[in-house]
Scaffold this motif. Sequence first.
Motif, PDB file in Angstrom:
ATOM      1  N   THR A  91       0.836  -1.203   0.000  1.00  0.00           N
ATOM      2  CA  THR A  91       0.000   0.000   0.000  1.00  0.00           C
ATOM      3  C   THR A  91       0.869   1.249   0.000  1.00  0.00           C
ATOM      4  O   THR A  91       1.973   1.270   0.519  1.00  0.00           O
ATOM      5  N   CYS A  92       0.325   2.289  -0.579  1.00  0.00           N
ATOM      6  CA  CYS A  92       1.039   3.546  -0.789  1.00  0.00           C
ATOM      7  C   CYS A  92       1.257   4.302   0.520  1.00  0.00           C
ATOM      8  O   CYS A  92       0.339   4.395   1.342  1.00  0.00           O
ATOM      9  N   PRO A  93       2.449   4.865   0.721  1.00  0.00           N
ATOM     10  CA  PRO A  93       2.714   5.647   1.938  1.00  0.00           C
ATOM     11  C   PRO A  93       1.867   6.912   2.020  1.00  0.00           C
ATOM     12  O   PRO A  93       1.684   7.457   3.098  1.00  0.00           O
ATOM     13  N   HIS A  94       1.355   7.383   0.897  1.00  0.00           N
ATOM     14  CA  HIS A  94       0.583   8.631   0.888  1.00  0.00           C
ATOM     15  C   HIS A  94      -0.736   8.455   1.637  1.00  0.00           C
ATOM     16  O   HIS A  94      -0.902   9.006   2.716  1.00  0.00           O
ATOM     17  N   GLN A  95      -1.624   7.677   1.093  1.00  0.00           N
ATOM     18  CA  GLN A  95      -2.918   7.465   1.761  1.00  0.00           C
ATOM     19  C   GLN A  95      -3.406   6.029   1.628  1.00  0.00           C
ATOM     20  O   GLN A  95      -4.598   5.762   1.692  1.00  0.00           O
ATOM     21  N   GLY A  96      -2.498   5.120   1.424  1.00  0.00           N
ATOM     22  CA  GLY A  96      -2.860   3.709   1.476  1.00  0.00           C
ATOM     23  C   GLY A  96      -3.446   3.106   0.227  1.00  0.00           C
ATOM     24  O   GLY A  96      -4.029   2.016   0.275  1.00  0.00           O
ATOM     25  N   GLY A  97      -3.310   3.761  -0.918  1.00  0.00           N
ATOM     26  CA  GLY A  97      -3.806   3.181  -2.165  1.00  0.00           C
ATOM     27  C   GLY A  97      -3.045   1.900  -2.522  1.00  0.00           C
ATOM     28  O   GLY A  97      -1.888   1.718  -2.139  1.00  0.00           O
ATOM     29  N   ALA A  98      -3.697   1.045  -3.273  1.00  0.00           N
ATOM     30  CA  ALA A  98      -3.058  -0.205  -3.705  1.00  0.00           C
ATOM     31  C   ALA A  98      -1.956   0.104  -4.728  1.00  0.00           C
ATOM     32  O   ALA A  98      -2.148   0.938  -5.615  1.00  0.00           O
ATOM     33  N   GLN A 109       3.173   1.901  -9.422  1.00  0.00           N
ATOM     34  CA  GLN A 109       2.248   3.040  -9.474  1.00  0.00           C
ATOM     35  C   GLN A 109       1.089   2.828  -8.505  1.00  0.00           C
ATOM     36  O   GLN A 109       0.568   1.721  -8.380  1.00  0.00           O
ATOM     37  N   CYS A 110       0.708   3.923  -7.860  1.00  0.00           N
ATOM     38  CA  CYS A 110      -0.429   3.876  -6.933  1.00  0.00           C
ATOM     39  C   CYS A 110      -1.736   3.991  -7.709  1.00  0.00           C
ATOM     40  O   CYS A 110      -1.857   4.824  -8.611  1.00  0.00           O
ATOM     41  N   SER A 111      -2.713   3.185  -7.317  1.00  0.00           N
ATOM     42  CA  SER A 111      -4.008   3.188  -7.998  1.00  0.00           C
ATOM     43  C   SER A 111      -4.893   4.342  -7.549  1.00  0.00           C
ATOM     44  O   SER A 111      -5.897   4.623  -8.195  1.00  0.00           O
ATOM     45  N   LEU A 112      -4.504   5.036  -6.475  1.00  0.00           N
ATOM     46  CA  LEU A 112      -5.387   6.080  -5.944  1.00  0.00           C
ATOM     47  C   LEU A 112      -5.053   7.478  -6.487  1.00  0.00           C
ATOM     48  O   LEU A 112      -5.923   8.159  -7.016  1.00  0.00           O
ATOM     49  N   HIS A 113      -3.806   7.914  -6.342  1.00  0.00           N
ATOM     50  CA  HIS A 113      -3.421   9.254  -6.821  1.00  0.00           C
ATOM     51  C   HIS A 113      -2.246   9.199  -7.784  1.00  0.00           C
ATOM     52  O   HIS A 113      -1.554  10.209  -7.989  1.00  0.00           O
ATOM     53  N   SER A 114      -1.972   8.008  -8.314  1.00  0.00           N
ATOM     54  CA  SER A 114      -1.016   7.830  -9.420  1.00  0.00           C
ATOM     55  C   SER A 114       0.424   8.202  -9.092  1.00  0.00           C
ATOM     56  O   SER A 114       1.201   8.520  -9.995  1.00  0.00           O
ATOM     57  N   SER A 115       0.802   8.224  -7.823  1.00  0.00           N
ATOM     58  CA  SER A 115       2.225   8.420  -7.531  1.00  0.00           C
ATOM     59  C   SER A 115       2.987   7.240  -8.132  1.00  0.00           C
ATOM     60  O   SER A 115       2.432   6.155  -8.339  1.00  0.00           O
ATOM     61  N   GLN A 116       4.278   7.483  -8.452  1.00  0.00           N
ATOM     62  CA  GLN A 116       5.080   6.438  -9.084  1.00  0.00           C
ATOM     63  C   GLN A 116       6.392   6.275  -8.344  1.00  0.00           C
ATOM     64  O   GLN A 116       6.971   7.260  -7.851  1.00  0.00           O
ATOM     65  N   GLN A 126       5.145  12.474  -7.622  1.00  0.00           N
ATOM     66  CA  GLN A 126       4.334  12.714  -6.421  1.00  0.00           C
ATOM     67  C   GLN A 126       2.847  12.499  -6.734  1.00  0.00           C
ATOM     68  O   GLN A 126       2.454  12.496  -7.900  1.00  0.00           O
ATOM     69  N   PRO A 127       2.006  12.341  -5.698  1.00  0.00           N
ATOM     70  CA  PRO A 127       0.563  12.140  -5.914  1.00  0.00           C
ATOM     71  C   PRO A 127      -0.061  13.283  -6.711  1.00  0.00           C
ATOM     72  O   PRO A 127       0.381  14.426  -6.605  1.00  0.00           O
ATOM     73  N   ASN A 128      -1.101  12.955  -7.453  1.00  0.00           N
ATOM     74  CA  ASN A 128      -1.746  13.963  -8.300  1.00  0.00           C
ATOM     75  C   ASN A 128      -2.783  14.801  -7.562  1.00  0.00           C
ATOM     76  O   ASN A 128      -3.511  15.574  -8.182  1.00  0.00           O
TER      77      ASN A 128
HETATM   78  S1  FES Z   1      -2.624   6.973  -1.904  1.00  0.00           S
HETATM   79 FE1  FES Z   1      -1.034   6.638  -3.324  1.00  0.00          FE
HETATM   80  S2  FES Z   1      -0.679   8.533  -4.243  1.00  0.00           S
HETATM   81 FE2  FES Z   1      -2.277   8.906  -2.825  1.00  0.00          FE
END
Ligand code: FES
Length: 153
Positions: A91-98, A109-116, A126-128
């Motif tokens: 899970t993503c360190p930003h907000q836990g996206g897969a 790549q994060c499925s939530l805010h597309s960070s890579q 960085q997150p979008n």
């Molecule tokens: S949760 Fe992954 S970029 Fe926001």
Amino acid sequence: MERNEFIKSLGLGIAVVCAGSCLSGCGSKSNDPSPAGGGTPGGGGTSGTKVNVDLSTQLLTVGSFLSSGGVLFVRTATGNTTSSFIATQATCPHQGGALNWIQANNLIQCSLHSSQYSASGSVITQPNDGGTTQALKIYSTAISGNTLTATIS
Ligand code: FES
């Protein structure tokens, strides 16, 4: 027995039965067999936990990936050696996206805010949503027979 007494005793019996059901339904989860022992937001599983993948049936092709026990496993090369795999947080360190592996771009790549993230976990994009993320944790791996093991840290 008077009618009122009967109704009172009936009500008490129902209350006892309901309380027992509710208490047993709210029991602890100490017997949870989850290999990760639960997850932490943006982190993955519990530190020290080992998560296994059966390489005889999973991660058979280069570019394949799976999430298990809080770990994202990626096969980046042929052969069953540890250098052929990445193990990182699922899970993503930003907000836990897969997190998913994008083979065509060789990145995570994060499925939530597309960070890579690169294959070594560093932040590429960085997150979008205007927020910021941080590097992924890369977990150590070992292979024994057909079993790939990642140790969460
Ligand atoms: S949760 Fe992954 S970029 Fe926001």
